[in-house]
Design an enzyme around this catalytic site. Sequence first.
Site, PDB file in Angstrom:
ATOM      1  CB  SER A 148      35.654  43.744  42.621  1.00 45.88           C
ATOM      2  OG  SER A 148      37.025  44.361  42.868  1.00 45.88           O
ATOM      3  N   GLY A 157      36.760  39.735  43.698  1.00 50.37           N
ATOM      4  CA  GLY A 157      37.587  39.002  44.505  1.00 50.37           C
ATOM      5  C   GLY A 157      38.639  38.046  43.651  1.00 50.37           C
ATOM      6  CG  ASN A 185      41.407  40.911  43.694  1.00 55.25           C
ATOM      7  OD1 ASN A 185      41.384  41.666  44.633  1.00 55.25           O
ATOM      8  ND2 ASN A 185      40.375  40.574  42.851  1.00 55.25           N
ATOM      9  CG  ASP A 238      36.177  49.950  49.135  1.00 57.79           C
ATOM     10  OD1 ASP A 238      36.434  51.222  48.398  1.00 57.79           O
ATOM     11  OD2 ASP A 238      35.660  49.132  48.671  1.00 57.79           O
ATOM     12  CG  HIS A 297      36.011  48.228  45.050  1.00 55.86           C
ATOM     13  ND1 HIS A 297      36.301  47.732  46.328  1.00 55.86           N
ATOM     14  CD2 HIS A 297      36.302  47.243  44.357  1.00 55.86           C
ATOM     15  CE1 HIS A 297      36.760  46.599  46.292  1.00 55.86           C
ATOM     16  NE2 HIS A 297      36.864  46.187  45.044  1.00 55.86           N
TER      17      HIS A 297
END
Length: 227
Positions: free
Chosen positions: A54, A92, A120, A201, A204
């Site tokens: 991502s 992801g 991840n 969040d 990111h």
Amino acid sequence: MRVMVPLHEIYGRFLRQRQPLLAFFIALAVFLVTFSPAVHAQSAPIRVLALGDSLTAGYNLPADAAFPAQLEKALRASGLPQVSIINAGVSGDTSAGALSRLEWSLADKPTHALVAIGANDMLRGLSPENAQANIDRILARLQQAGVKTLLIGMLAAPNLGEDYARRFNGLYPALAEKYKLPLYPFFLDGVATRRDLTLDDGMHPNRDGVAEMVKRIQPQVAEWLKR
């Protein structure tokens, strides 16, 4: 009695006598310009595969704000107008996922690759050794395909503990050494923990965060592409 020859006739004779020599030098000049390695190095297309998750894909960002688009723009502005960057980021994705789609990504015929994968794996607490093995196979396949590669590292979150951090953080330098690759140590350098540069969040990067990432990595990428 001396005969006066018109000036234009003298020049005409001069040029006719030297026409073969003149043609030779013109042909030589055309050859040097056309086949000069420097000219071709500057004009040959550079197709960079940005393989990642991502952070590469541009999670919750418009396409023009994602890392590949912003980096491409910066590189072109720095004197590399022939660069195009292929966004091969999948939100992801783990190192296993990136490995599984590598052949599909190579169908774009990249000349270079930025490999930024593993975040991840870390966030899910997956084995650093498995991540290293997957990235190793990615790098080996890129090398086999003749794709020049720059490896982009990631750092483990502190809450995962010292042992995990040691194992995870060390995998990128180890792989860079094994394959003799340039390494950019931390993809989120200058952005991690800065709320003004991340989305809600807190993980990111937002548009400005990506711009900061690009500002920091662009000099190394530009130097690498010019080799």
